[in-house]
Design a protein around this motif. Structure first.
Motif, PDB file in Angstrom:
ATOM      1  N   UNK A 231     -15.770   1.926  -1.412  1.00  0.00           N
ATOM      2  CA  UNK A 231     -16.618   1.060  -0.928  1.00  0.00           C
ATOM      3  C   UNK A 231     -16.134  -0.412  -0.718  1.00  0.00           C
ATOM      4  N   UNK A 232     -15.445  -0.829  -1.846  1.00  0.00           N
ATOM      5  CA  UNK A 232     -14.700  -2.174  -1.632  1.00  0.00           C
ATOM      6  C   UNK A 232     -13.606  -2.311  -0.714  1.00  0.00           C
ATOM      7  N   UNK A 233     -12.887  -1.036  -0.682  1.00  0.00           N
ATOM      8  CA  UNK A 233     -11.665  -1.181   0.265  1.00  0.00           C
ATOM      9  C   UNK A 233     -12.428  -1.119   1.748  1.00  0.00           C
ATOM     10  N   UNK A 234     -13.201  -0.315   1.990  1.00  0.00           N
ATOM     11  CA  UNK A 234     -13.899  -0.303   3.392  1.00  0.00           C
ATOM     12  C   UNK A 234     -14.341  -1.786   3.777  1.00  0.00           C
ATOM     13  N   UNK A 235     -14.927  -2.166   2.957  1.00  0.00           N
ATOM     14  CA  UNK A 235     -15.524  -3.994   3.236  1.00  0.00           C
ATOM     15  C   UNK A 235     -14.223  -4.562   3.581  1.00  0.00           C
ATOM     16  N   UNK A 236     -12.942  -4.399   2.695  1.00  0.00           N
ATOM     17  CA  UNK A 236     -11.761  -5.260   3.032  1.00  0.00           C
ATOM     18  C   UNK A 236     -11.550  -4.947   4.600  1.00  0.00           C
ATOM     19  N   UNK A 237     -11.372  -3.692   5.007  1.00  0.00           N
ATOM     20  CA  UNK A 237     -11.019  -3.213   6.238  1.00  0.00           C
ATOM     21  C   UNK A 237     -11.737  -3.633   7.227  1.00  0.00           C
ATOM     22  N   UNK A 238     -13.226  -4.008   6.952  1.00  0.00           N
ATOM     23  CA  UNK A 238     -14.067  -4.376   7.810  1.00  0.00           C
ATOM     24  C   UNK A 238     -13.805  -6.011   8.334  1.00  0.00           C
ATOM     25  N   UNK A 239     -13.441  -6.670   7.030  1.00  0.00           N
ATOM     26  CA  UNK A 239     -13.324  -8.006   7.157  1.00  0.00           C
ATOM     27  C   UNK A 239     -12.045  -8.368   7.799  1.00  0.00           C
ATOM     28  N   UNK A 240     -10.871  -7.385   7.848  1.00  0.00           N
ATOM     29  CA  UNK A 240      -9.657  -7.691   8.434  1.00  0.00           C
ATOM     30  C   UNK A 240      -9.941  -7.418  10.089  1.00  0.00           C
ATOM     31  N   UNK A 241     -10.904  -6.599  10.503  1.00  0.00           N
ATOM     32  CA  UNK A 241     -11.493  -6.494  11.984  1.00  0.00           C
ATOM     33  C   UNK A 241     -10.537  -5.682  12.700  1.00  0.00           C
ATOM     34  N   UNK A 242      -9.358  -4.719  12.274  1.00  0.00           N
ATOM     35  CA  UNK A 242      -8.628  -4.064  13.029  1.00  0.00           C
ATOM     36  C   UNK A 242      -9.311  -2.872  13.726  1.00  0.00           C
ATOM     37  N   UNK A 243     -10.102  -2.310  12.906  1.00  0.00           N
ATOM     38  CA  UNK A 243     -10.532  -1.147  13.060  1.00  0.00           C
ATOM     39  C   UNK A 243     -12.310  -1.149  12.920  1.00  0.00           C
ATOM     40  N   UNK A 244     -13.017  -0.267  13.930  1.00  0.00           N
ATOM     41  CA  UNK A 244     -14.310  -0.249  13.724  1.00  0.00           C
ATOM     42  C   UNK A 244     -14.745   0.704  12.665  1.00  0.00           C
TER      43      UNK A 244
END
Length: 490
Positions: free
Chosen positions: A437-450
């Motif tokens: 869940x923490x990693x998914x939040x990091x990916x979300x903030x990076x903004x590259x993927x939906x």
């Protein structure tokens, strides 16, 4: 054509060969069949020739004149002409093959074609001329000529770029190793955990069970250690030296020392170019060529980081070679001494789990996500499945993702369908879920993927605790995938 009962699976390959061979349209056609050694290509093509009454010729390493004499004798024995064939040139031999298909579609197989082309480089050009679209000998024939070879570096270039045969082939068939599910069935192993452990060593190469291990398969988990000692680590069996021979058989690998070292570096956990260069104490530019050659030979595979495209990693494509470099090569002198295998294996078990079994389990999980998982699990069709490292700006660390499932971009960002963690030996629990869940939040903030529909998947080789099971029951975004699911035995 009816597939012989002695051929295990290969339904896709047999169907492709059947369509190519039985095609009734006029005009001779050319096909290419390739694949690493021991996958059953010769067995498959010989069976196809027998089923359709075709001609099969297996080339050997020999001088050009000797190969032409052998070919003349084989064709004479097959077609029984009034006078024996004595071809003076390969162009005459090729025209004789085209004449075989004058009345009906007929398969003609030249196996180990690279042996012939190595001593006579003009052969591909001769075939290009023979299969010229409006040439009378071609239009009057329905010969289905199949060129087969195990040297992937050579076969891959046969139809590529400006190669003479580019555009002449009507079939390009790659015979791959059996996947983990089919390999378990082939080896007769019902226990998913045992099946994956065996697959981590011998992969999906059919010959390793039938010819090399003489049908010897571990009876159960208690027999696994003894099976490794009496087969793979036994100097009396062909499996013992097979990994070394696989490298030596590649024609483009003349001086194998550096290539062995590159594979050894990867097996020791140095998966990037920089890591390999540092391990070998060389510049990254010095190992670029051997890496490319090993890739062309199908022995090394390049995997792009789905979060950092410019940071690819490499893995050994053949499990037996990975096992050899991680377990056997460092203690080769000891293993060659009779009676030492058991002692060596007991001392190598921990290294087997960390350097061989763990990475192999992660790859099987990625293969499952791409080829076997139900599409409704992800909410879309996977475009690619890989792994990657997600940067955490707050802690200035990187989080590794074992499985990342990317969907098809539709007028915007590509959807990240799922991220997953694979643990072979550890029972998975709430901490693993919180990490995802923490990693998914990091990916979300990076903004590259939906990441609006990103699923979280725990792949557990040792199972899951009660907290993980409760979390999966109460959340539709979380899925637990154990070994039975990987093998389709839910």
């Amino acid at each position: 054509m009816d597939k012989p009962t002695e051929i295990f699976d290969r339904e896709y390959e047999w169907s492709a060969l059947t369509r190519f061979i039985t095609d009734a349209q006029p005009g001779a056609t050319l096909g290419v069949v390739s694949g690493r050694r021991r996958q059953g290509k010769t067995f498959l093509l010989d069976a196809a020739c027998r089923a359709a009454g075709g001609f099969y010729f297996g080339a050997t390493e020999a001088a050009d004149a000797e190969s032409l004499r052998r070919f003349s004798a084989a064709l004479t024995d097959y077609s029984r002409p009034a006078t024996p064939y004595h071809f003076a040139h390969w162009s005459e031999a090729i025209d004789a093959l085209l004449a075989l298909g004058a009345e009906r579609p007929l398969p003609v197989v030249i196996d180990e074609f690279p042996y012939l082309a190595k001593v006579n480089p003009e052969l591909p050009s001769l075939l290009q001329e023979a299969f010229r679209p409006l040439r009378d000998q071609r239009t009057a024939s329905r010969t289905r000529l199949l060129l087969c070879g195990s040297a992937l570096s050579f076969m891959g270039k046969l139809l590529a770029g400006n190669a003479p045969l580019r555009g002449r082939s009507g079939l390009d068939l790659l015979v791959r190793p059996l996947d983990h599910r089919l390999a378990a069935e082939f080896w007769g192993i019902a226990d998913p955990r045992l099946a994956l452990m065996v697959h981590a060593i011998v992969g999906g190469t059919p010959a390793y069970r039938r010819e090399f291990a003489r049908g010897d398969s571990p009876a159960d988990m208690a027999d696994f250690d003894d099976w490794v000692v009496r087969t793979v680590l036994n100097p009396e069996t062909p499996l013992f030296r097979e990994a070394r021979y696989l490298l030596a058989e590649e024609p483009d690998l003349r001086d194998t020392t550096l290539y062995l070292s590159v594979l050894g570096a990867v097996a020791d956990g140095n998966a990037t170019r920089g890591g390999m260069a540092g391990y070998l104490e060389r510049k990254a530019t010095d190992i670029a060529h051997p890496i490319n050659v090993l890739e062309d030979a199908g022995l090394l595979r390049r995997d792009a980081d789905v979060f950092r495209e410019n940071r690819p990693t490499y893995r050994i494509a053949e499990p037996l070679i990975a096992f050899y470099h991680a377990i056997m090569r460092p203690v080769w002198d000891q293993l060659e001494r009779p009676g030492s295998a058991n002692r060596v294996w007991q001392a190598s078990r921990r290294r087997f789990v960390s350097n061989v079994l763990g990475p192999h389990f992660e790859q099987v999980c990625r293969d499952w996500a791409l080829h076997h998982a139900e599409h409704d699990l992800f909410g879309g069709l996977p475009a690619r499945v890989g792994h990657g490292t997600v940067h955490d700006p707050a802690t200035r660390t990187g989080h590794e993702i074992d499985v990342a499932v990317i969907g098809v971009a539709d007028h915007g960002k590509a959807p990240l369908l799922a991220i997953g963690e694979a643990e072979w030996n550890d029972t998975m629990g709430a901490a693993h879920i919180d990490r995802l869940r923490h990693i998914r939040d990091l990916i979300t903030r990076a903004g590259r993927y939906d990441t609006s529909q990103t699923k979280l998947i725990c792949f557990g080789g040792a199972g899951f605790n009660d907290k993980a099971r409760q979390a999966a029951t109460s959340s539709s975004e979380l899925h637990l995938v154990g070994l039975p699911a990987l093998y389709g035995r839910n």
